[in-house]
Design a protein around this motif. Structure first.
Motif, PDB file in Angstrom:
ATOM      1  N   GLY A 420      30.461  39.565  43.215  1.00 29.62           N
ATOM      2  CA  GLY A 420      31.464  40.367  42.530  1.00 29.62           C
ATOM      3  C   GLY A 420      32.722  40.585  43.340  1.00 29.62           C
ATOM      4  O   GLY A 420      33.441  41.554  43.116  1.00 29.62           O
ATOM      5  N   VAL A 421      33.008  39.680  44.285  1.00 30.45           N
ATOM      6  CA  VAL A 421      34.193  39.815  45.136  1.00 30.45           C
ATOM      7  C   VAL A 421      35.247  38.763  44.799  1.00 30.45           C
ATOM      8  O   VAL A 421      36.434  38.975  45.003  1.00 30.45           O
ATOM      9  N   GLY A 422      34.816  37.629  44.255  1.00 31.40           N
ATOM     10  CA  GLY A 422      35.742  36.522  43.999  1.00 31.40           C
ATOM     11  C   GLY A 422      36.881  36.893  43.070  1.00 31.40           C
ATOM     12  O   GLY A 422      38.050  36.583  43.342  1.00 31.40           O
ATOM     13  N   LEU A 423      36.578  37.572  41.948  1.00 30.72           N
ATOM     14  CA  LEU A 423      37.639  37.942  41.016  1.00 30.72           C
ATOM     15  C   LEU A 423      38.550  39.022  41.605  1.00 30.72           C
ATOM     16  O   LEU A 423      39.733  39.075  41.276  1.00 30.72           O
ATOM     17  N   ALA A 424      37.993  39.884  42.452  1.00 28.58           N
ATOM     18  CA  ALA A 424      38.834  40.873  43.129  1.00 28.58           C
ATOM     19  C   ALA A 424      39.834  40.191  44.052  1.00 28.58           C
ATOM     20  O   ALA A 424      41.007  40.587  44.132  1.00 28.58           O
ATOM     21  N   ILE A 425      39.397  39.143  44.744  1.00 30.44           N
ATOM     22  CA  ILE A 425      40.306  38.366  45.597  1.00 30.44           C
ATOM     23  C   ILE A 425      41.382  37.700  44.751  1.00 30.44           C
ATOM     24  O   ILE A 425      42.571  37.694  45.099  1.00 30.44           O
ATOM     25  N   ALA A 426      40.974  37.123  43.619  1.00 29.89           N
ATOM     26  CA  ALA A 426      41.937  36.453  42.743  1.00 29.89           C
ATOM     27  C   ALA A 426      42.974  37.441  42.207  1.00 29.89           C
ATOM     28  O   ALA A 426      44.182  37.151  42.182  1.00 29.89           O
ATOM     29  N   GLU A 427      42.501  38.610  41.788  1.00 29.12           N
ATOM     30  CA  GLU A 427      43.424  39.601  41.235  1.00 29.12           C
ATOM     31  C   GLU A 427      44.423  40.080  42.285  1.00 29.12           C
ATOM     32  O   GLU A 427      45.616  40.235  42.007  1.00 29.12           O
ATOM     33  N   ARG A 428      43.949  40.286  43.518  1.00 34.18           N
ATOM     34  CA  ARG A 428      44.840  40.728  44.592  1.00 34.18           C
ATOM     35  C   ARG A 428      45.858  39.643  44.942  1.00 34.18           C
ATOM     36  O   ARG A 428      47.045  39.939  45.152  1.00 34.18           O
TER      37      ARG A 428
END
Length: 470
Positions: A420-428
């Protein structure tokens, strides 16, 4: 005494005082003419009443009527009981309040003013009446003429002073609120160092130390506390991730040494340890990436990046991973969009979304990657769309999936995806490039994630879809 109550009281009190003082001064400075019915006739009203009574006593009612013809108003004479003794016909028949000698009493009846006084004779008492129009020559009045006559100059002064004081009052209330709203928006956009300027303690005036000043102080204190907590969290995340790398490296070395000395029955358990170690190492790498991106300021070390070449570079790795799930990847570049950004961050952002799409798409389906150009001039944008044929994302969850460690599958099993970290990286990463990330439902089932990035230049170069090698 610097509260809002005090300010409101002082401002409105001053306003009312100014209205009263200025209006009174203007009224006193004007020479208001006496009404027509207060003409010189009433300067010898006593003599007039005595002459009228003498005419009645000497000639009766005809004598009074003859006397009335010499006047320019109607006259009448009543006895002490109020019964009419004689009237010229122009005096309305109404009941009058008691009249006294040497006293003038008047009432308004229609468009006429009726005046009376008492005349005393030996053994008798008469009531003498005259009837005059209220405003001879101007019998008909309109409402606006009366308003202008009676409301001037109070009304213009009230409007001017009231408007000025209300404007000042609105400024007192709205300026701090506007500054607070602006600071709150910047704080919500991630600018944790935002502060609202406070008045220095040495500055005099009643506009210091009130509730708004206290609110600004509390807001700045809240922002400082929030920045401190977030920075501490980032520092803790970074430090813990770094500290875990060393024991993981030693664990990997110990694991390989254990394989050399272990008997064949331990192979299954050692393989499980190795898989979990790799997952933990992967998680730490993502956490370090997210932590480093949180510290990056927009515009640092930006360069020209071709999204078309970046997607083509990513395609072989995406195809290889898709083959493991019996899926394929199709790339469709409708343009060669050049943007200002950091290539490694953009690569990581798009790669995370693509890998997420491959992980959830159905077996035998295709993950489609499209690059389009939208807009003209300063509003040009490059749109990267990644579409899958997965189970889809509920509308209520579309904003939450970009939070770190958030997953639709609350069980968080190893078979349902990553951490659940990949999309957070993409959004940032997209936000650092002044872009926008949107989640859309795909027609026919699945999900489409759009990355909208400001585009520096574009060229309409048609590129056919590239299917994955099977």
């Amino acid at each position: 005494m610097r509260s809002l109550f005090f300010k409101i009281f002082i401002i409105f009190w001053i306003a009312q005082s100014l209205i009263f003082v200025i209006s009174t001064s203007l009224i006193l400075s004007r020479r208001i003419p006496r009404p027509v019915f207060l003409s010189p006739i009433f300067e010898d009203f006593r003599t007039d009443s005595l002459n009228a009574v003498s005419a009645f006593e000497s000639g009766g009612c005809p004598g009074l009527i003859e006397y009335a013809r010499t006047r320019h108003y109607g006259v009448a004479l009543k006895d002490e009981a109020g019964h009419t003794l004689c009237s010229s016909g122009d005096v309305p028949a109404v009941d009058l309040p008691p009249a006294h000698a040497d006293q003038l009493t008047g009432i308004e009846v229609g468009n006429y003013c009726l005046w009376s006084t008492a005349v005393t004779r030996p053994g008798k008492k008469y009531i003498y009446l005259i009837s005059l129009p209220r405003d001879p020559g101007h019998q008909h009045h309109t409402w606006y003429s009366d308003l202008l006559h009676f409301a001037f100059p109070q009304l213009p002064v009230a409007i001017a002073i009231g408007g000025l004081t209300t404007f000042v009052l609105v400024l007192v209330f709205t300026r701090p609120v506007v500054r607070l709203r602006k600071a709150a928006r910047e704080l919500a956009h991630g600018k944790l160092d935002t502060r609202v300027k406070e008045a220095p303690p040495s500055q005099p005036g009643i506009f210091r130390g009130d509730e708004f000043h206290a609110l600004v102080h509390d807001f700045n204190h809240m922002a400082e506390r929030l920045e401190s907590l977030v920075n501490a969290q980032r520092l803790l995340l970074r430090d813990v991730s770094h500290e875990l790398r060393s024991p993981l490296a030693r664990l990997s070395v110990a694991l390989e040494l254990s394989r050399e000395d272990a008997d064949p029955t331990m192979t299954t358990h050692l393989d499980r340890i190795q898989r979990e170690t790799e997952r933990l190492n992967q998680l730490i790498g993502q956490l370090l990436t997210l932590s480093s991106m949180e510290a990056v300021e927009g515009g640092e070390r930006f360069e020209k990046v071709s999204l078309k070449s970046l997607l083509e570079e990513m395609l072989p790795d995406a195809e290889y991973e898709a083959q493991q799930r019996d899926a394929r990847v199709e790339l469709d570049c409708g343009c060669d969009c050049i943007i200002e950004g950091r290539r490694e961050l953009l690569y990581r952002a798009i790669e995370n979304v693509v890998r997420n799409a491959i992980r959830y798409t159905q077996q035998g389906s295709a993950v489609q990657i499209r690059l389009e150009h939208d807009g003209e001039g300063s509003s040009e944008a490059a749109i990267v769309e990644i579409s899958d044929r997965g189970p889809g994302i509920p509308d209520s969850e579309r904003e939450s999936i970009f939070r770190p460690f958030y997953r639709l599958d609350q069980a968080r099993s190893a078979h349902t995806g990553g951490f659940g970290v990949g999309l957070a990286i993409a959004e940032r990463a997209v936000k650092l490039h002044k872009g926008q990330l949107r989640v859309l439902a795909r027609e026919g089932g699945g999900t489409t994630i759009q990355m909208i990035l400001p585009c520096r230049a574009s060229a309409s170069i048609a590129v056919p879809a590239v299917p994955a090698a099977r």
